[in-house]
Design a protein around this motif. Structure first.
Motif, PDB file in Angstrom:
ATOM      1  N   TYR A  32      -5.752  46.996  23.517  1.00  0.00           N
ATOM      2  CA  TYR A  32      -4.543  46.530  22.839  1.00  0.00           C
ATOM      3  C   TYR A  32      -3.411  46.289  23.844  1.00  0.00           C
ATOM      4  N   SER A  33      -3.314  47.136  24.847  1.00  0.00           N
ATOM      5  CA  SER A  33      -2.235  46.981  25.842  1.00  0.00           C
ATOM      6  C   SER A  33      -2.369  45.673  26.612  1.00  0.00           C
ATOM      7  N   SER A  34      -3.577  45.128  26.695  1.00  0.00           N
ATOM      8  CA  SER A  34      -3.743  43.844  27.387  1.00  0.00           C
ATOM      9  C   SER A  34      -3.216  42.668  26.556  1.00  0.00           C
ATOM     10  N   SER A  35      -2.818  42.935  25.312  1.00  0.00           N
ATOM     11  CA  SER A  35      -2.234  41.883  24.467  1.00  0.00           C
ATOM     12  C   SER A  35      -0.710  41.889  24.547  1.00  0.00           C
ATOM     13  N   ARG A  36      -0.147  42.691  25.436  1.00  0.00           N
ATOM     14  CA  ARG A  36       1.308  42.839  25.534  1.00  0.00           C
ATOM     15  C   ARG A  36       2.033  41.524  25.783  1.00  0.00           C
ATOM     16  N   TYR A  37       1.360  40.561  26.406  1.00  0.00           N
ATOM     17  CA  TYR A  37       1.993  39.271  26.680  1.00  0.00           C
ATOM     18  C   TYR A  37       2.462  38.587  25.400  1.00  0.00           C
ATOM     19  N   MET A  38       1.860  38.931  24.267  1.00  0.00           N
ATOM     20  CA  MET A  38       2.247  38.311  23.000  1.00  0.00           C
ATOM     21  C   MET A  38       3.635  38.754  22.541  1.00  0.00           C
ATOM     22  N   ASN A  39       4.131  39.876  23.066  1.00  0.00           N
ATOM     23  CA  ASN A  39       5.458  40.350  22.688  1.00  0.00           C
ATOM     24  C   ASN A  39       6.553  39.349  23.043  1.00  0.00           C
TER      25      ASN A  39
END
Length: 193
Positions: A32-39
């Motif tokens: 999930y932390s690798s999806s942080r770019y979506m923030n």
């Protein structure tokens, strides 16, 4: 409360979907932390305990019930590592709808068809349960996701929420909907071959 929910285990031709286990929270949180770019597109802050929160409390709508929420790990057949996360809420905003609260395939595996396979199998599974609609909420600035979901047949707009003026510091979401009748699913499958 909705009586019909996805089972704890289901599969597609290449993927296995298991309901998240407590001992998998750390691995799922790392993915999930690798999806942080979506923030940068949705304006939300990264939550380092998001998966733990989802496991224990769910990601539920106002006045929702945890029993109607499911979070799944996605794995390739015969592989142990988690390659994706899928979470859904059954019976929102209408009794005959399923709401995708999160779908993410690890960055290094994006573009290989796993998201498409997940979406297609999810539709098949919820059709078996008798649901008629599926919905997803997407940040308007996330063009890749909008493209993905519209190609998958999410062509109804059921809402637009957020800031009214577009700028680098404002955010909005679009809620897309797909009707689930067997004729549409068969047609989409035939066209994708």
């Amino acid at each position: 409360m909705v009586n019909k929910r996805l089972p704890n285990f289901w599969r597609s031709s290449n993927l296995v979907f298991n309901r998240l286990l407590e001992n998998e929270i750390a691995e799922a949180q790392q993915l999930y932390s690798s999806s942080r770019y979506m923030n940068q597109w949705d304006g939300l802050e990264y939550d380092p305990k998001h998966i733990e929160h989802c496991f224990f409390y769910g990601d539920i709508p106002p006045e929702g019930e945890k029993e109607n929420y499911r979070i799944f790990t996605i794995r390739q057949e015969d592989r142990e590592e988690i390659i994706g996360i899928l979470s859904v809420y059954h019976g929102y905003p209408t009794f005959d709808s399923v709401y995708i609260t999160f779908l993410y395939i690890g960055t290094e595996l994006q573009g290989k068809g796993f998201g498409k396979e997940t979406e297609a199998q999810l539709c098949k599974e919820i059709i078996k349960l008798g649901f008629e609609h599926i919905r997803v909420n997407i940040a308007i600035k996330n063009w890749q996701a909008i493209r993905f979901w519209t190609v998958a047949g999410f062509n109804g707009i059921s809402g637009i929420y957020g800031d009214k003026v577009h700028s680098e510091d404002t955010f909005a979401n679009i809620e897309l909907m797909k009707s689930l009748n067997m004729r549409n699913i068969y047609q989409e499958f035939s066209e994708s071959r």
